[in-house]
Every structure is written in structure tokens, then in C-alpha cells.
Design an enzyme around this catalytic site. Structure first.
Site, mmCIF file in Angstrom:
data_model
loop_
_atom_site.group_PDB
_atom_site.id
_atom_site.type_symbol
_atom_site.label_atom_id
_atom_site.label_comp_id
_atom_site.label_asym_id
_atom_site.label_seq_id
_atom_site.Cartn_x
_atom_site.Cartn_y
_atom_site.Cartn_z
ATOM 1 N N CYS A 63 0.823 -1.213 0.000
ATOM 2 C CA CYS A 63 0.000 0.000 0.000
ATOM 3 C C CYS A 63 0.859 1.267 0.000
ATOM 4 O O CYS A 63 1.668 1.466 0.910
ATOM 5 C CB CYS A 63 -0.912 -0.014 1.223
ATOM 6 S SG CYS A 63 -1.832 1.526 1.456
ATOM 7 N N TYR A 190 -5.311 5.216 -9.051
ATOM 8 C CA TYR A 190 -6.461 4.402 -8.653
ATOM 9 C C TYR A 190 -7.709 4.769 -9.452
ATOM 10 O O TYR A 190 -8.522 3.905 -9.797
ATOM 11 C CB TYR A 190 -6.730 4.556 -7.158
ATOM 12 C CG TYR A 190 -5.774 3.770 -6.293
ATOM 13 C CD1 TYR A 190 -6.087 2.487 -5.868
ATOM 14 C CD2 TYR A 190 -4.542 4.298 -5.911
ATOM 15 C CE1 TYR A 190 -5.207 1.752 -5.084
ATOM 16 C CE2 TYR A 190 -3.656 3.577 -5.134
ATOM 17 C CZ TYR A 190 -3.998 2.297 -4.724
ATOM 18 O OH TYR A 190 -3.116 1.571 -3.959
#
Length: 341
Positions: A63, A190
């Protein structure tokens, strides 16, 4: 990927239909602050004093948001003060998992159990990073932007650190560049990858590469985003750049150019990777396994690519500019100066 609804886990993907196919990221739910004296921070409640061994950090090595906190923990000399649990790379029907060894505080199997320990009726996504307070038995924060600022200064009276990546004289400039990079780059990749309509994808794609070209030009004239001094803005950009070749170009269809086709951005990334301790926070194979293996709506087969060859240890050319490189020697000098050494 899933979420909690009134404390009950549900395995559901993001709903983009209500936003015309666009991915819209929700804000963090826990926004308290660790401070040097336990006084309240900019948001949330007080009572979270900086103390050695009191806090536990939950992260994923995949992440980019959690990666920021690992880098700050390293650069600010907090490894012995704040312990860490790393979740498994795959995030499937149970969300982030701790694997067969469980996690050390509660022997939990899943990260969502940590959320419901803090708030039994919690509703929302279960994300990393999470900063846990062992003394109060609750989550301090799950907002990476806040956690890195806590790590930047709250523990200085314990560590003797004087490295400041959030310098007061640059607050306005840092906030401005952070907003651009968050919107178009950090979150922009994203928005490309999670888009479910062509228009939403192309809008995010154009914004991403427009900003990358602007940053390439900016870094053709100076060593870091705001000149000769590194700041938190550089860390926030780095954690997206380090994933660009291996994940975002292919998996998220961010394929106008590779990062290596931006010579200034590429060498800038290589320099930050070479800072003291940063390479130890990077795990490309873990990262690829997570994205390609977990996000089945994007990659149904779960096949993980073997490449690319990254060459992260190659020399960089950023020494052509004036500036401060955060080598082990630099960090030692900063620590010594803080204690009068």
C-alpha cells in the site's frame, strides 16, 4: 476488498455506478493525533502522548499510503519506539489478513477485528495504515497524511531527532503541491485502475499524465519538489512512483509512458530509494502479488507478471543539483546536532 457495516464484515467491491464510473475515495474515520505532551492535535481528541513502546503500526508493504508511514518511521528513528505488524499481500474475501502467525497484540486473524476492537459498531472500509494505542486500546489514526506528521516531530524529545520534513516556512507550499499530487497522481492511478466507464478512465488518465509531465519539468530545474530541501511532499510522491512500473502501467492501464521515460522523475525516485533505510521499506514482489492477485475485478485470473526488471540500485543523477541527500551519515549528523554531539 470489503467493508464493515455496523461492525459486521461484508465482502463488497467499490460501487462506482453512482459516480458515473469514477472511483471516489472516502476519508479516514479515525483522526486523533499523537503529540509530545498528549494535548489534542488538529483533529480528534487528546490523551495520546508520545511514549516509547505505546503505539503499534499496522501496514501493508503493497500500500502506497501505508508505505509513507514506514518511511517516516525509518527516517525519524522510530523503529525501536513503534513496533509494526505487516499484513499478508493478498486481500481477498476477508480483507487484510495477518496470516498463520496472527498479529501480536490480540492474535487477530483479520484487520477488521482491530477496527471493531476500537469501535464495535464501526461502518466503513478497513484500510491501512492503522496506528494503535496499546494504553487506551483504540485506534489513534488511520489517516497516513496525519500519521507521517506525528512521526515527523511528536517523538523528537525521546529520539533527539531534528530532521524536519514538514518545516513551518514551507507549510503553504507543501500543502499546495500535496493537493496536486494527491488528486492527479497518488489517487489518480487508482481512478484510472478502478474506473468502470471509458470517460472516467480517460479523464483520470489525462490528469495523471498532464501532472507527471509538469513534475518532470519541475524536477529538471531543482533536486526536490520544493527546491534543495526534501519535504514530506517528496515521500508522498515517491510511494506512487516506486509502484508505477511494476503495477500502475499494466494493471491500472497508466500506459502513456513508463516512469523510465521521464528521466528526471526516474532519477528522483532512484535517489529517494537510496536514502538511508528506504530500500528496506520496499518490496516489489509483495506489491505485485497484492495488486494482481487481490483485485480480481481488474485481473480475474490472478496471474502475477514476472517483470519488470527495475534496476533500483542503479546510480542516479540528482547530484547535479544542490540539495540534501538523506544518507545514513546525514541522519546521524542530524541526530547528533539535536543532542549537542
Amino acid at each position: 476488498m470489503g467493508k464493515l457495516v455496523d461492525g459486521i464484515w461484508h465482502d463488497v467491491w467499490y460501487d462506482t455506478k453512482k459516480d458515473d464510473g469514477k472511483f471516489v475515495r472516502k476519508g479516514a474515520s479515525f483522526r486523533n493525533w499523537v503529540t509530545s505532551d498528549g494535548a489534542p492535535g488538529p483533529t480528534g481528541t487528546g490523551g495520546f502522548k508520545a511514549e516509547a513502546g505505546r503505539y503499534h503500526l499496522y501496514v501493508s508493504l503493497a500500500c502506497p499510503w501505508a508505505h509513507r508511514t514506514l518511511i517516516f518511521r525509518t527516517l525519524m528513528g522510530l523503529e525501536d519506539l513503534i513496533d509494526v505488524t505487516i499484513v499478508e499481500p493478498l486481500m481477498l474475501e476477508n480483507g487484510w489478513e495477518f496470516g498463520s502467525l496472527r498479529e501480536p497484540l490480540f492474535q487477530a486473524k483479520f484487520l477488521h477485528e482491530i477496527y471493531t476492537r476500537a469501535k464495535p459498531d464501526y461502518s466503513g472500509r478497513v484500510t491501512v495504515p492503522v496506528l494503535w494505542d496499546k494504553k487506551q486500546g483504540t485506534i489513534v489514526s488511520n489517516e497516513s497524511a496525519d500519521i507521517i506528521r506525528m512521526f515527523n516531530a511528536a517523538f523528537n524529545q525521546i529520539t533527539g531527532n531534528s530532521l524536519d520534513l514538514w518545516p513551518e516556512d514551507l507549510h503553504a507550499e507543501i500543502e499546495e503541491i500535496n493537493q496536486l499530487i494527491y488528486t492527479d497522481v497518488n489517487n489518480g492511478v487508482y481512478q484510472c485502475g478502478f474506473a468502470t466507464t471509458q470517460d472516467a478512465y480517460e479523464e483520470a488518465y489525462d490528469a495523471l499524465f498532464g501532472t507527471l509531465h509538469a513534475l518532470e519539468d519541475r524536477l529538471s530545474r531543482q533536486r526536490y519538489l520544493l527546491g534543495a530541501r526534501p519535504t514530506e511532499a517528496d515521500i508522498r510522491l515517491f510511494t506512487t512512483l516506486i509502484r508505477f512500473e511494476s503495477v500502475y502501467v499494466g494493471h491500472f492501464k497508466c500506459n502513456q509512458q513508463r516512469l523510465a521515460d521521464f528521466p528526471n522523475l526516474w532519477n528522483y525516485m532512484l535517489e529517494i530509494y537510496a536514502w538511508a533505510g528506504v530500500a528496506d521499506t520496499v518490496d516489489i514482489e509483495h506489491t505485485k502479488t497484492h495488486y494482481y492477485g487481490s483485485q480480481k475485478t481488474i485481473n480475474p485470473t490472478g496471474v502475477v507478471p514476472k517483470g519488470p526488471a527495475m534496476g533500483l540500485d542503479y546510480p542516479h543523477d540528482r547530484v547535479r543539483f544542490d540539495g540534501v541527500a538523506l544518507s545514513a551519515v546525514t541522519l546521524s549528523a542530524v541526530a547528533l546536532s539535536a543532542v549537542g554531539g
